[in-house]
Design a protein around this motif. Structure first.
Motif, PDB file in Angstrom:
ATOM      1  N   GLY A  33      28.341  21.265  -1.124  1.00 25.24           N
ATOM      2  CA  GLY A  33      28.247  19.983  -0.455  1.00 25.24           C
ATOM      3  C   GLY A  33      27.363  18.966  -1.153  1.00 25.24           C
ATOM      4  N   ALA A  34      27.028  19.192  -2.409  1.00 34.66           N
ATOM      5  CA  ALA A  34      26.199  18.233  -3.149  1.00 34.66           C
ATOM      6  C   ALA A  34      27.043  17.041  -3.587  1.00 34.66           C
ATOM      7  N   ILE A  35      26.489  15.842  -3.447  1.00 30.11           N
ATOM      8  CA  ILE A  35      27.190  14.628  -3.864  1.00 30.11           C
ATOM      9  C   ILE A  35      26.365  13.959  -4.965  1.00 30.11           C
ATOM     10  N   ASP A  41      21.544  11.959  -7.575  1.00 31.54           N
ATOM     11  CA  ASP A  41      21.839  12.422  -6.225  1.00 31.54           C
ATOM     12  C   ASP A  41      22.192  11.227  -5.335  1.00 31.54           C
ATOM     13  N   LEU A  42      23.002  11.474  -4.312  1.00 35.47           N
ATOM     14  CA  LEU A  42      23.447  10.399  -3.414  1.00 35.47           C
ATOM     15  C   LEU A  42      22.254   9.663  -2.797  1.00 35.47           C
ATOM     16  N   LEU A  51      25.088   3.076   3.635  1.00 38.40           N
ATOM     17  CA  LEU A  51      25.944   3.336   2.480  1.00 38.40           C
ATOM     18  C   LEU A  51      26.159   4.835   2.282  1.00 38.40           C
ATOM     19  N   LYS A  52      25.115   5.633   2.555  1.00 34.18           N
ATOM     20  CA  LYS A  52      25.252   7.095   2.453  1.00 34.18           C
ATOM     21  C   LYS A  52      26.237   7.610   3.492  1.00 34.18           C
ATOM     22  N   ILE A  53      26.190   7.030   4.687  1.00 32.52           N
ATOM     23  CA  ILE A  53      27.113   7.436   5.754  1.00 32.52           C
ATOM     24  C   ILE A  53      28.548   7.090   5.374  1.00 32.52           C
ATOM     25  N   ILE A  54      28.753   5.900   4.790  1.00 31.27           N
ATOM     26  CA  ILE A  54      30.087   5.474   4.368  1.00 31.27           C
ATOM     27  C   ILE A  54      30.665   6.460   3.359  1.00 31.27           C
ATOM     28  N   VAL A  55      29.857   6.899   2.414  1.00 28.47           N
ATOM     29  CA  VAL A  55      30.334   7.834   1.391  1.00 28.47           C
ATOM     30  C   VAL A  55      30.710   9.178   2.006  1.00 28.47           C
ATOM     31  N   ARG A  56      29.945   9.615   3.005  1.00 31.60           N
ATOM     32  CA  ARG A  56      30.182  10.943   3.605  1.00 31.60           C
ATOM     33  C   ARG A  56      31.283  10.955   4.666  1.00 31.60           C
TER      34      ARG A  56
END
Length: 137
Positions: A33-35, A41-42, A51-56
């Motif tokens: 689950g690493a992005i 790192d994310l 923005l982190k939520i949008i990516v996930r």
């Protein structure tokens, strides 16, 4: 379409996403689950939590957050456009990995490319719609 890497027998799935002027090349591999975005790192790359939520989002909707590692290369645009491009790229790559996930991603709108672009500047104006200040005399 699965592609084998020459170094090892790791299989990855590829997806491309675009938003505004940003382009993201996304690879998902089986993992924990690493992005990673542009080698970082994310959490280091995107400062804002939104923005982190949008990516996930595509991973969260399909409940595959802990099944895939995501490696992205994002070019052009700003951080917001890059986050949207990565989201589309992840969604497209997930469909290649597991076609059964398509209805969930489609329902939430993660497979639709956002067509909004910056409007071109027109001659006689300062910007796309901004004219010089009007004066009677």
């Amino acid at each position: 379409m699965a592609t084998k890497t020459s170094k090892a027998t790791r299989i990855f799935f590829y997806g491309t996403g675009r938003r505004k002027n940003a382009v993201a090349c996304v690879r998902i591999l089986p993992g924990k689950g690493a992005i990673t975005v542009n080698g970082r790192d994310l959490d280091d790359y995107f400062g804002l939590e939104t923005l982190k939520i949008i990516v996930r989002q595509p991973l969260a909707v399909t409940a595959t957050t802990d099944q895939f590692d995501v490696v992205c290369k994002a070019l052009g645009g700003g951080l917001s456009g890059q986050a949207g491009a990565i989201r589309l790229g992840i969604a497209r790559a997930l469909i290649k990995a597991e076609p059964a996930l398509r209805p969930a991603l489609k329902k939430n709108g993660y497979l639709t490319r956002d067509p909004r672009m910056k409007e071109r500047k027109k001659y006689g104006l300062k910007k796309a719609r901004r004219a010089s200040q009007f004066s009677k005399r």
